[in-house]
Motif scaffolding. Structure first.
Motif, short mmCIF file in Angstrom:
data_model
loop_
_atom_site.label_atom_id
_atom_site.label_comp_id
_atom_site.label_asym_id
_atom_site.label_seq_id
_atom_site.Cartn_x
_atom_site.Cartn_y
_atom_site.Cartn_z
N ILE A 1 -13.31 -67.56 28.16
CA ILE A 1 -14.15 -68.14 29.21
C ILE A 1 -13.46 -68.00 30.57
O ILE A 1 -14.09 -67.72 31.60
N ALA A 2 -12.13 -68.15 30.56
CA ALA A 2 -11.37 -68.03 31.80
C ALA A 2 -11.18 -66.58 32.22
O ALA A 2 -10.76 -66.31 33.35
N HIS A 3 -11.45 -65.64 31.32
CA HIS A 3 -11.30 -64.21 31.62
C HIS A 3 -12.60 -63.50 31.22
O HIS A 3 -12.68 -62.82 30.19
N PRO A 4 -13.64 -63.65 32.01
CA PRO A 4 -14.98 -63.18 31.62
C PRO A 4 -15.10 -61.66 31.50
O PRO A 4 -16.10 -61.18 30.98
N ARG A 5 -14.12 -60.90 31.98
CA ARG A 5 -14.26 -59.44 31.84
C ARG A 5 -13.96 -58.97 30.42
O ARG A 5 -14.21 -57.82 30.07
N PHE A 6 -13.43 -59.83 29.57
CA PHE A 6 -13.12 -59.49 28.18
C PHE A 6 -14.32 -59.80 27.28
O PHE A 6 -14.90 -60.89 27.37
N HIS A 7 -14.67 -58.83 26.45
CA HIS A 7 -15.80 -58.98 25.52
C HIS A 7 -15.32 -58.56 24.13
O HIS A 7 -14.78 -57.47 23.95
N LEU A 8 -15.53 -59.41 23.13
CA LEU A 8 -15.09 -59.13 21.77
C LEU A 8 -16.25 -58.60 20.93
O LEU A 8 -17.37 -59.13 20.99
N HIS A 9 -15.98 -57.57 20.16
CA HIS A 9 -16.96 -56.97 19.24
C HIS A 9 -16.33 -56.93 17.85
O HIS A 9 -15.35 -56.22 17.64
N PHE A 10 -16.89 -57.68 16.91
CA PHE A 10 -16.29 -57.81 15.59
C PHE A 10 -16.88 -56.78 14.62
O PHE A 10 -18.10 -56.58 14.56
N THR A 11 -16.00 -56.14 13.87
CA THR A 11 -16.46 -55.23 12.82
C THR A 11 -16.98 -56.05 11.65
O THR A 11 -16.62 -57.22 11.49
N PRO A 12 -17.83 -55.48 10.80
CA PRO A 12 -18.29 -56.21 9.62
C PRO A 12 -17.11 -56.56 8.70
O PRO A 12 -16.10 -55.85 8.68
N THR A 13 -17.24 -57.63 7.95
CA THR A 13 -16.18 -57.99 7.01
C THR A 13 -16.01 -56.86 5.99
O THR A 13 -16.97 -56.23 5.55
N GLY A 14 -14.77 -56.61 5.62
CA GLY A 14 -14.49 -55.56 4.64
C GLY A 14 -14.73 -54.16 5.16
O GLY A 14 -14.97 -53.24 4.37
N SER A 15 -14.69 -53.96 6.47
CA SER A 15 -15.00 -52.64 7.04
C SER A 15 -13.92 -52.21 8.03
O SER A 15 -14.21 -51.85 9.17
N SER A 16 -12.68 -52.25 7.59
CA SER A 16 -11.58 -51.85 8.48
C SER A 16 -11.67 -50.39 8.89
O SER A 16 -11.11 -49.99 9.92
N TRP A 17 -12.40 -49.57 8.10
CA TRP A 17 -12.55 -48.15 8.43
C TRP A 17 -13.29 -47.95 9.76
O TRP A 17 -13.23 -46.88 10.35
N LEU A 18 -13.96 -49.00 10.24
CA LEU A 18 -14.72 -48.89 11.48
C LEU A 18 -13.84 -49.11 12.71
O LEU A 18 -14.27 -48.89 13.83
N ASN A 19 -12.59 -49.54 12.50
CA ASN A 19 -11.67 -49.81 13.59
C ASN A 19 -10.69 -48.65 13.72
O ASN A 19 -9.86 -48.42 12.84
N LEU A 20 -10.77 -47.90 14.82
CA LEU A 20 -9.97 -46.69 14.97
C LEU A 20 -8.47 -46.95 15.03
O LEU A 20 -7.68 -46.05 14.73
N VAL A 21 -8.05 -48.15 15.40
CA VAL A 21 -6.61 -48.40 15.47
C VAL A 21 -5.98 -48.36 14.09
O VAL A 21 -4.77 -48.13 13.95
N GLU A 22 -6.78 -48.56 13.03
CA GLU A 22 -6.24 -48.46 11.67
C GLU A 22 -5.75 -47.04 11.40
O GLU A 22 -4.77 -46.85 10.69
N ARG A 23 -6.43 -46.05 11.96
CA ARG A 23 -5.98 -44.65 11.80
C ARG A 23 -4.65 -44.44 12.51
O ARG A 23 -3.77 -43.73 12.02
N TRP A 24 -4.48 -45.10 13.66
CA TRP A 24 -3.21 -45.00 14.38
C TRP A 24 -2.09 -45.70 13.62
O TRP A 24 -0.96 -45.22 13.55
N PHE A 25 -2.39 -46.84 13.02
CA PHE A 25 -1.40 -47.54 12.20
C PHE A 25 -0.93 -46.66 11.05
O PHE A 25 0.25 -46.68 10.66
N ALA A 26 -1.85 -45.86 10.48
CA ALA A 26 -1.47 -44.97 9.38
C ALA A 26 -0.46 -43.93 9.86
O ALA A 26 0.51 -43.60 9.15
#
Length: 360
Positions: free
Chosen positions: A274-299
């Motif tokens: 609320i104090a930083h309104p330029r930030f917006h969160l978008h949640f992936t579906p549960t059990g769907s880590s494949w949808l988050n590209l940073v997981e590929r970088w972690f690999a």
């Protein structure tokens, strides 16, 4: 223009038999393709259109159209070839394929060539050739997980939309924590690689502690902003958000793709947002880590730095991780997302049709 096509009209019995062969899981793929060609030709489509529908060459469609008109159902089998007589009949091949797909041995979870050979009376090499011909590998098993998120479709459209069409004057980051990274020291010195001999390490190790990496992957450039902490609570995640706020140029909106971990949704985080309104969160579906590209970088980080690393302390581990991130950012490589949300959902729907108890 061109050679006139042979008229192809199916009887009710022929149509039923062709459709049965297409549906049956144990039907050889080559035979199933021929059946689909004949069914498409019977609808009145031209050879070029049928070829496009079934994914075959136009001359292949013409061949099986003519063969069926001449020999009917018997013409869809393979013609005799030169050489000695076959020692294994089509019925025996079909029996091996069906048994492999639809049953398991009494004393094991999957078939082996020896067990199948004993069961069918064929040689082990014959079973092996049949499996190779039909792409059957009973010894292999892969994992999967279907998301049960009630908003799965909406979240897929939301996240994939950010990847393919990011908002103007905004940056999109994929964010996650790689927790419990262990600093491991081998119990004996590593033996270096030599000609004909790979590097060798002891199977046992000494634990020196753990650390957690918070990382944000810029979807457009591939650059990574990282932060290391010994724990991964709300307090640490809030510090990481503050670091992002400092390093991302002001005046730009920030869209973060992240999972449903509890620390991402606490009241303290909501208050910070609320104090930083330029930030917006978008949640992936549960059990769907494949949808988050940073997981590929972690690999990549795991394969190239952590898995075979030797660290006598957490400080040494964290130093190597920071060095690796700095080196990555000198020449970042973005991961390009290509599938649309509709393509993903269509692929998932076709997969669910193969699972009898999927409930979809």
């Amino acid at each position: 223009m061109g050679r006139p096509k042979a008229a192809l009209v199916l009887t009710a019995q022929e149509r039923d038999r062709l459709e049965e062969l297409v549906r049956r899981r144990s039907t050889p793929q080559a035979l199933a393709l021929r059946c689909r060609i004949v069914l498409a030709c019977a609808s009145g489509a031209a050879n070029r259109e049928v070829a496009r529908q079934v994914g075959a060459e136009e001359h292949t469609v013409g061949k099986w159209r003519a063969r069926f008109v001449r020999d009917r159902l018997q013409g869809l089998g393979d013609m005799p070839r030169p050489g000695g007589p076959r020692s294994v009949s089509d019925e025996q091949v079909a029996a091996v394929v069906k048994r492999t797909l639809e049953s398991t041995p009494k004393n094991a979870t999957h078939w082996s060539t020896r067990a199948m050979a004993t069961q069918t009376g064929l040689s082990q090499s014959t079973v092996s050739r049949i499996w190779r011909a039909f792409g059957l590998q009973p010894h292999r098993s892969e994992t999967f997980k279907l998301s049960t998120d009630a908003y799965f479709v909406d979240k897929v459209h939301d996240v994939v939309g950010l990847y393919l069409d990011p908002p103007e004057r905004a940056l999109v980051f994929c964010v996650d924590e790689k927790s419990q990274i262990q600093a491991l020291d081998r119990s004996q010195p590593v033996l270096p690689m030599m000609p004909g001999i790979p590097q060798r390490t002891t199977h046992d190790y000494v634990r020196a502690g753990t650390t957690t990496l918070f990382a944000a992957l810029d979807v457009t450039t591939g650059a990574v902003i990282g932060s290391l902490h010994r724990r991964h609570r709300t307090e640490e995640f809030k510090k990481f958000l503050a670091k992002l706020d400092r390093e991302i140029p002001p005046g730009l909106d920030v869209h973060l793709v992240l999972d449903n971990y509890a620390t991402h949704k606490t009241q303290a985080i909501k208050t910070w947002l609320i104090a930083h309104p330029r930030f917006h969160l978008h949640f992936t579906p549960t059990g769907s880590s494949w949808l988050n590209l940073v997981e590929r970088w972690f690999a990549e980080l795991t394969n190239k730095q952590i898995r075979r690393g030797v660290h006598k302390s957490v400080q040494a581990l964290e130093k190597d991780i920071r060095t690796w991130i700095a080196d990555w950012n000198t020449n970042p490589r973005p991961y390009v997302w290509t599938k649309t949300a509709d393509e993903i959902l269509e692929r998932l729907a076709s997969y669910l049709k193969r699972i009898p108890d999927s409930g979809h």
